[in-house]
Design an enzyme around this catalytic site. Structure first.
Site, PDB file in Angstrom:
ATOM      1  N   SER A  96      58.553 -18.676  11.887  1.00  0.00           N
ATOM      2  CA  SER A  96      59.588 -18.789  12.635  1.00  0.00           C
ATOM      3  C   SER A  96      59.359 -19.017  14.208  1.00  0.00           C
ATOM      4  O   SER A  96      58.259 -18.962  14.652  1.00  0.00           O
ATOM      5  CB  SER A  96      60.380 -17.306  12.546  1.00  0.00           C
ATOM      6  OG  SER A  96      61.378 -17.143  13.563  1.00  0.00           O
ATOM      7  N   HIS A  97      60.360 -19.775  14.843  1.00  0.00           N
ATOM      8  CA  HIS A  97      60.180 -19.986  16.294  1.00  0.00           C
ATOM      9  C   HIS A  97      59.933 -18.482  17.125  1.00  0.00           C
ATOM     10  O   HIS A  97      59.667 -18.533  18.072  1.00  0.00           O
ATOM     11  CB  HIS A  97      61.519 -20.538  16.876  1.00  0.00           C
ATOM     12  CG  HIS A  97      61.395 -22.027  16.669  1.00  0.00           C
ATOM     13  ND1 HIS A  97      61.456 -22.576  15.553  1.00  0.00           N
ATOM     14  CD2 HIS A  97      61.230 -23.206  17.275  1.00  0.00           C
ATOM     15  CE1 HIS A  97      61.301 -23.887  15.571  1.00  0.00           C
ATOM     16  NE2 HIS A  97      61.032 -24.375  16.575  1.00  0.00           N
ATOM     17  N   SER A  98      60.457 -17.379  16.386  1.00  0.00           N
ATOM     18  CA  SER A  98      60.569 -16.268  17.154  1.00  0.00           C
ATOM     19  C   SER A  98      59.594 -15.305  16.426  1.00  0.00           C
ATOM     20  O   SER A  98      59.583 -15.199  15.080  1.00  0.00           O
ATOM     21  CB  SER A  98      61.940 -15.550  17.285  1.00  0.00           C
ATOM     22  OG  SER A  98      61.983 -14.329  17.173  1.00  0.00           O
ATOM     23  N   GLY A 119      58.760 -20.730  19.766  1.00  0.00           N
ATOM     24  CA  GLY A 119      57.987 -22.184  19.271  1.00  0.00           C
ATOM     25  C   GLY A 119      57.166 -21.604  17.909  1.00  0.00           C
ATOM     26  O   GLY A 119      57.102 -20.510  17.588  1.00  0.00           O
ATOM     27  N   SER A 127      61.173 -27.912  13.769  1.00  0.00           N
ATOM     28  CA  SER A 127      59.792 -28.102  14.151  1.00  0.00           C
ATOM     29  C   SER A 127      58.803 -27.022  13.430  1.00  0.00           C
ATOM     30  O   SER A 127      57.945 -27.533  13.299  1.00  0.00           O
ATOM     31  CB  SER A 127      59.818 -28.142  15.579  1.00  0.00           C
ATOM     32  OG  SER A 127      60.251 -26.785  16.074  1.00  0.00           O
TER      33      SER A 127
END
Lengths: 209, 129
Positions: free
Chosen positions: B10-12, B44, B71
């Site tokens: 995850s981005h988090s 990110g 991404s």
């Protein structure tokens, strides 16, 4: 003389300068249609790439490009890390074993960089991504036989500006649908700085490609 | 006996860790690892974190990766390519529900392919039944 390791180092430095100078602008573009971290991420990644490549004396353009790429991949948090990193890494692989790079080799390196971006991002043209700058630039290189700095920069700039009127179909901006129209794509803006920097190095250093 | 390992990208960092907490509360016999955030804990994804997580949960039954946004997929694909292993798959599934279903299926000793399909089928299932 073609592009040497020294020229690649200058290319990285010049791109870094432009990214740092325009960090706020890039972030503003990304705040408009993305998650607002593009300038910060790119500035961090390029700064790290400068630090990393200052540690070694590189024997070939390929080795330098590889460290540049790997630093972007590990230090840029967003999609730009894998995308720009893959582009530079494909260039590194493309020019492996060469002490200097001529026009045909530069064209091939760009073709392979674009192929890497397309594969990594699952994107096509007209989706408001950096592909909309890299694709026309590859075609421009293919259509010519020698490097024309002014024309190359113009082509990149024009391609970047054309992303303004596009509706995003990839990346975080795609969630905004038609509201993504009216803003330049941040990845395309960064791509422009990268390409403009290459053009400036070639012109200033009198590189014959 | 080993089960299919699971990695949440995850981005988090907190989403990935929270999902690991949610799934391991119910399922204890599956190796689950979180790979969220950048290397300094910002929003990110980070290639090394993903590679590390894959190695942590890896067994010969393979590893299934679930991800949140675009991404994260790019970095997950790079991690997969760099791992050099052929029994790692990435699920195109909602992260939370897909991740939970994957953990349940893995705990029943299902194959990597079966766990992948179960996670991806979650997309078709309305939550209200």
């Amino acid at each position: 003389m073609g592009l040497t390791t020294k020229h690649i180092q200058l290319w990285l430095q010049k791109t870094n300068e432009k990214i740092q100078e325009n960090k706020t602008y890039l972030t503003e573009l990304d705040q408009a249609i993305g998650d607002g971290d593009h300038g910060i991420n790119m500035a961090r990644g390029f700064e790290e790439a400068i630090k990393k490549t200052a540690e070694s004396d590189y024997e070939s353009p390929s080795d330098l490009l590889k460290d540049w790429a790997m630093t972007l991949i590990s230090k840029v948090g967003g999609a730009s890390g894998p995308l720009f990193g893959t582009a530079i890494l494909k260039m590194s692989m493309s020019v492996k074993g060469k002490a200097e790079i001529n026009y045909a080799e530069l064209t091939t390196a760009f073709e392979e960089a674009l192929a890497g971006i397309l594969q990594r991002g699952h994107a096509a043209e007209n989706q408001k991504t950096l592909v909309d700058v890299w694709s026309p630039i590859v075609r421009f290189l293919q259509e010519n036989t020698a490097f024309d700095s002014a024309a190359f920069t113009n082509q990149a700039k024009e391609a970047m500006e054309q992303t303004k009127d596009m509706q995003a179909e990839k990346g975080r901006a795609a969630y905004l649908k038609e509201r993504s129209i009216g803003h330049i794509d941040p990845g395309s803006a960064s791509s422009f700085y990268l390409l403009q920097s290459l053009s400036e190095v070639i012109e200033k250093e009198g590189v014959t490609v | 006996m080993s089960n299919v390992g699971i990695v949440f990208v995850s981005h988090s960092e907190q989403i990935a860790l929270g999902l690991k907490e949610l799934t391991t509360q119910a399922i204890q016999n599956v190796s689950i690892e979180a790979a969220g955030g950048t290397d300094d804990g910002e929003i990110g994804t980070n290639l090394e974190k993903i590679i590390q997580a894959i190695e942590t949960v890896y067994s010969d039954k393979g590893v299934l990766i679930l991800f949140d946004l675009g991404s994260a997929l790019m970095n997950a694909e790079m991690a997969l390519e760099l791992s050099g292993r052929d029994n790692i798959l990435i699920a195109d599934a909602p992260l939370i529900e897909g991740g939970y279903v994957a953990a349940v299926e893995s705990s029943m000793g299902k194959s990597l392919q079966e766990v992948l399909e179960a996670a991806e089928q979650v997309r078709e299932q309305p939550k209200r039944g």
